[in-house]
Design a protein around this motif. Structure first.
Motif, PDB file in Angstrom:
ATOM      1  N   UNK A   8      24.483  37.834  -7.599  1.00 24.33           N
ATOM      2  CA  UNK A   8      24.497  37.057  -8.846  1.00 24.33           C
ATOM      3  C   UNK A   8      24.872  35.605  -8.567  1.00 24.33           C
ATOM      4  N   UNK A   9      25.865  35.392  -7.698  1.00 25.08           N
ATOM      5  CA  UNK A   9      26.259  34.033  -7.335  1.00 25.08           C
ATOM      6  C   UNK A   9      25.084  33.302  -6.687  1.00 25.08           C
ATOM      7  N   UNK A  10      24.390  33.960  -5.774  1.00 26.56           N
ATOM      8  CA  UNK A  10      23.238  33.333  -5.123  1.00 26.56           C
ATOM      9  C   UNK A  10      22.149  32.991  -6.142  1.00 26.56           C
ATOM     10  N   UNK A  11      21.888  33.920  -7.063  1.00 22.65           N
ATOM     11  CA  UNK A  11      20.872  33.685  -8.084  1.00 22.65           C
ATOM     12  C   UNK A  11      21.255  32.489  -8.949  1.00 22.65           C
ATOM     13  N   UNK A  12      22.538  32.454  -9.364  1.00 23.14           N
ATOM     14  CA  UNK A  12      23.003  31.357 -10.211  1.00 23.14           C
ATOM     15  C   UNK A  12      22.994  30.023  -9.463  1.00 23.14           C
ATOM     16  N   UNK A  13      23.359  30.044  -8.202  1.00 21.39           N
ATOM     17  CA  UNK A  13      23.305  28.811  -7.413  1.00 21.39           C
ATOM     18  C   UNK A  13      21.866  28.307  -7.288  1.00 21.39           C
ATOM     19  N   UNK A  14      20.945  29.239  -7.115  1.00 25.04           N
ATOM     20  CA  UNK A  14      19.526  28.852  -7.037  1.00 25.04           C
ATOM     21  C   UNK A  14      19.067  28.256  -8.369  1.00 25.04           C
ATOM     22  N   UNK A  15      19.441  28.906  -9.475  1.00 26.75           N
ATOM     23  CA  UNK A  15      19.082  28.379 -10.795  1.00 26.75           C
ATOM     24  C   UNK A  15      19.719  27.022 -11.021  1.00 26.75           C
ATOM     25  N   UNK A  16      20.960  26.869 -10.583  1.00 21.39           N
ATOM     26  CA  UNK A  16      21.649  25.597 -10.732  1.00 21.39           C
ATOM     27  C   UNK A  16      20.924  24.509  -9.949  1.00 21.39           C
ATOM     28  N   UNK A  17      20.543  24.818  -8.729  1.00 23.55           N
ATOM     29  CA  UNK A  17      19.826  23.842  -7.908  1.00 23.55           C
ATOM     30  C   UNK A  17      18.495  23.476  -8.558  1.00 23.55           C
ATOM     31  N   UNK A  18      17.808  24.486  -9.099  1.00 23.46           N
ATOM     32  CA  UNK A  18      16.536  24.221  -9.771  1.00 23.46           C
ATOM     33  C   UNK A  18      16.750  23.358 -11.009  1.00 23.46           C
ATOM     34  N   UNK A  19      17.802  23.689 -11.755  1.00 26.81           N
ATOM     35  CA  UNK A  19      18.083  22.925 -12.970  1.00 26.81           C
ATOM     36  C   UNK A  19      18.447  21.486 -12.640  1.00 26.81           C
ATOM     37  N   UNK A  20      19.239  21.295 -11.591  1.00 23.01           N
ATOM     38  CA  UNK A  20      19.604  19.938 -11.181  1.00 23.01           C
ATOM     39  C   UNK A  20      18.364  19.159 -10.743  1.00 23.01           C
ATOM     40  N   UNK A  21      17.513  19.834  -9.983  1.00 26.06           N
ATOM     41  CA  UNK A  21      16.280  19.166  -9.534  1.00 26.06           C
ATOM     42  C   UNK A  21      15.402  18.798 -10.731  1.00 26.06           C
ATOM     43  N   UNK A  22      15.287  19.725 -11.678  1.00 22.53           N
ATOM     44  CA  UNK A  22      14.487  19.449 -12.871  1.00 22.53           C
ATOM     45  C   UNK A  22      15.116  18.342 -13.699  1.00 22.53           C
ATOM     46  N   UNK A  23      16.451  18.317 -13.740  1.00 19.29           N
ATOM     47  CA  UNK A  23      17.143  17.277 -14.491  1.00 19.29           C
ATOM     48  C   UNK A  23      16.887  15.904 -13.876  1.00 19.29           C
ATOM     49  N   UNK A  24      16.887  15.856 -12.576  1.00 21.46           N
ATOM     50  CA  UNK A  24      16.623  14.590 -11.894  1.00 21.46           C
ATOM     51  C   UNK A  24      15.179  14.133 -12.134  1.00 21.46           C
ATOM     52  N   UNK A  25      14.248  15.107 -12.108  1.00 19.37           N
ATOM     53  CA  UNK A  25      12.831  14.769 -12.353  1.00 19.37           C
ATOM     54  C   UNK A  25      12.616  14.314 -13.792  1.00 19.37           C
ATOM     55  N   UNK A  26      13.362  14.903 -14.716  1.00 17.85           N
ATOM     56  CA  UNK A  26      13.142  14.597 -16.127  1.00 17.85           C
ATOM     57  C   UNK A  26      14.091  13.545 -16.666  1.00 17.85           C
ATOM     58  N   UNK A  27      14.650  12.725 -15.806  1.00 17.53           N
ATOM     59  CA  UNK A  27      15.613  11.712 -16.257  1.00 17.53           C
ATOM     60  C   UNK A  27      14.980  10.757 -17.267  1.00 17.53           C
ATOM     61  N   UNK A  28      13.671  10.530 -17.167  1.00  9.90           N
ATOM     62  CA  UNK A  28      12.981   9.609 -18.064  1.00  9.90           C
ATOM     63  C   UNK A  28      12.829  10.210 -19.458  1.00  9.90           C
ATOM     64  N   UNK A  29      12.880  11.490 -19.562  1.00  9.08           N
ATOM     65  CA  UNK A  29      12.712  12.162 -20.846  1.00  9.08           C
ATOM     66  C   UNK A  29      14.092  12.544 -21.376  1.00  9.08           C
ATOM     67  N   UNK A  30      14.572  11.823 -22.373  1.00 10.88           N
ATOM     68  CA  UNK A  30      15.931  11.972 -22.895  1.00 10.88           C
ATOM     69  C   UNK A  30      16.245  13.353 -23.419  1.00 10.88           C
ATOM     70  N   UNK A  31      15.400  13.928 -24.250  1.00  9.86           N
ATOM     71  CA  UNK A  31      15.702  15.234 -24.824  1.00  9.86           C
ATOM     72  C   UNK A  31      15.645  16.318 -23.771  1.00  9.86           C
ATOM     73  N   UNK A  32      14.673  16.213 -22.894  1.00  6.55           N
ATOM     74  CA  UNK A  32      14.573  17.201 -21.810  1.00  6.55           C
ATOM     75  C   UNK A  32      15.793  17.093 -20.907  1.00  6.55           C
ATOM     76  N   UNK A  33      16.234  15.873 -20.702  1.00  9.69           N
ATOM     77  CA  UNK A  33      17.391  15.625 -19.857  1.00  9.69           C
ATOM     78  C   UNK A  33      18.646  16.259 -20.480  1.00  9.69           C
ATOM     79  N   UNK A  34      18.825  16.094 -21.795  1.00 10.44           N
ATOM     80  CA  UNK A  34      19.979  16.686 -22.466  1.00 10.44           C
ATOM     81  C   UNK A  34      19.943  18.209 -22.363  1.00 10.44           C
ATOM     82  N   UNK A  35      18.781  18.776 -22.562  1.00  9.95           N
ATOM     83  CA  UNK A  35      18.615  20.233 -22.472  1.00  9.95           C
ATOM     84  C   UNK A  35      18.966  20.732 -21.070  1.00  9.95           C
ATOM     85  N   UNK A  36      18.457  20.005 -20.089  1.00  5.36           N
ATOM     86  CA  UNK A  36      18.732  20.410 -18.708  1.00  5.36           C
ATOM     87  C   UNK A  36      20.210  20.229 -18.366  1.00  5.36           C
TER      88      UNK A  36
END
Length: 164
Positions: A59-87
């Motif tokens: 579970x920790x590994x799965x959550x860490x992977x999701x966290x890494x994915x979410x952080x990566x998506x957050x960085x990619x979506x920095x230009x989109x304010x609402x998407x950024x808040x959601x992420x």
């Protein structure tokens, strides 16, 4: 006091000692059974905790992977304010879940360590009681042999007395 009375008294003493030794051997055997059952219970608990530990690590590994994915998506979506808040909210949520999973993992690991220590202690107790049980059984056999020897001696004296 006649020799016959002395022999009878000695036989009674040996019989009482043999019964006492048998009682102690039975008691030690029952304690061994209780400790063996406790040991089995602890081993089952260890197995259960190991399984839970494995699941929590996954579970920790799965959550860490999701966290890494979410952080990566957050960085990619920095230009989109609402998407950024959601992420950002998702990252926070995943970080909280990760903290809970880490806490559960630490608690389970501690329980596993404690149970393992208790199991080792019980194994030592079982070994000690088995040694005690063997000692009492040996004493019982020696007393039985002495009792039978004294009884045979008494029977022989009775035969000699009856022939007079």
């Amino acid at each position: 006091m006649s020799m016959m009375d002395k022999l009878k008294e000695r036989i009674n003493t040996l019989r009482l000692e043999a019964e006492s030794a048998q009682d102690k051997a039975d008691e030690a055997q029952s304690r061994v059974k209780v400790l063996e059952q406790d040991l089995l219970s602890k081993e089952q608990e260890i197995t259960s905790l190991n399984h839970k530990n494995t699941l929590l690590e996954e579970e920790v590994e799965r959550l860490e992977k999701q966290l890494a994915e979410a952080k990566a998506a957050a960085e990619d979506g920095a230009a989109h304010g609402t998407a950024n808040e959601s992420l950002t909210r998702k990252i926070s949520q995943l970080e909280e879940e990760l903290e809970v999973a880490d806490k559960n993992l630490r608690e389970t690991t501690e329980k596993l360590r404690i149970t393992d220590v208790k199991a080792e202690q019980n194994e030592r107790k079982v070994s000690s009681l088995e040694v005690d049980c063997d000692s009492w059984e040996k004493k019982y056999e020696e007393m039985s042999a002495k009792y039978n020897e004294a009884k045979a001696e008494l029977d022989e004296i009775n035969k000699q007395l009856e022939s007079f």
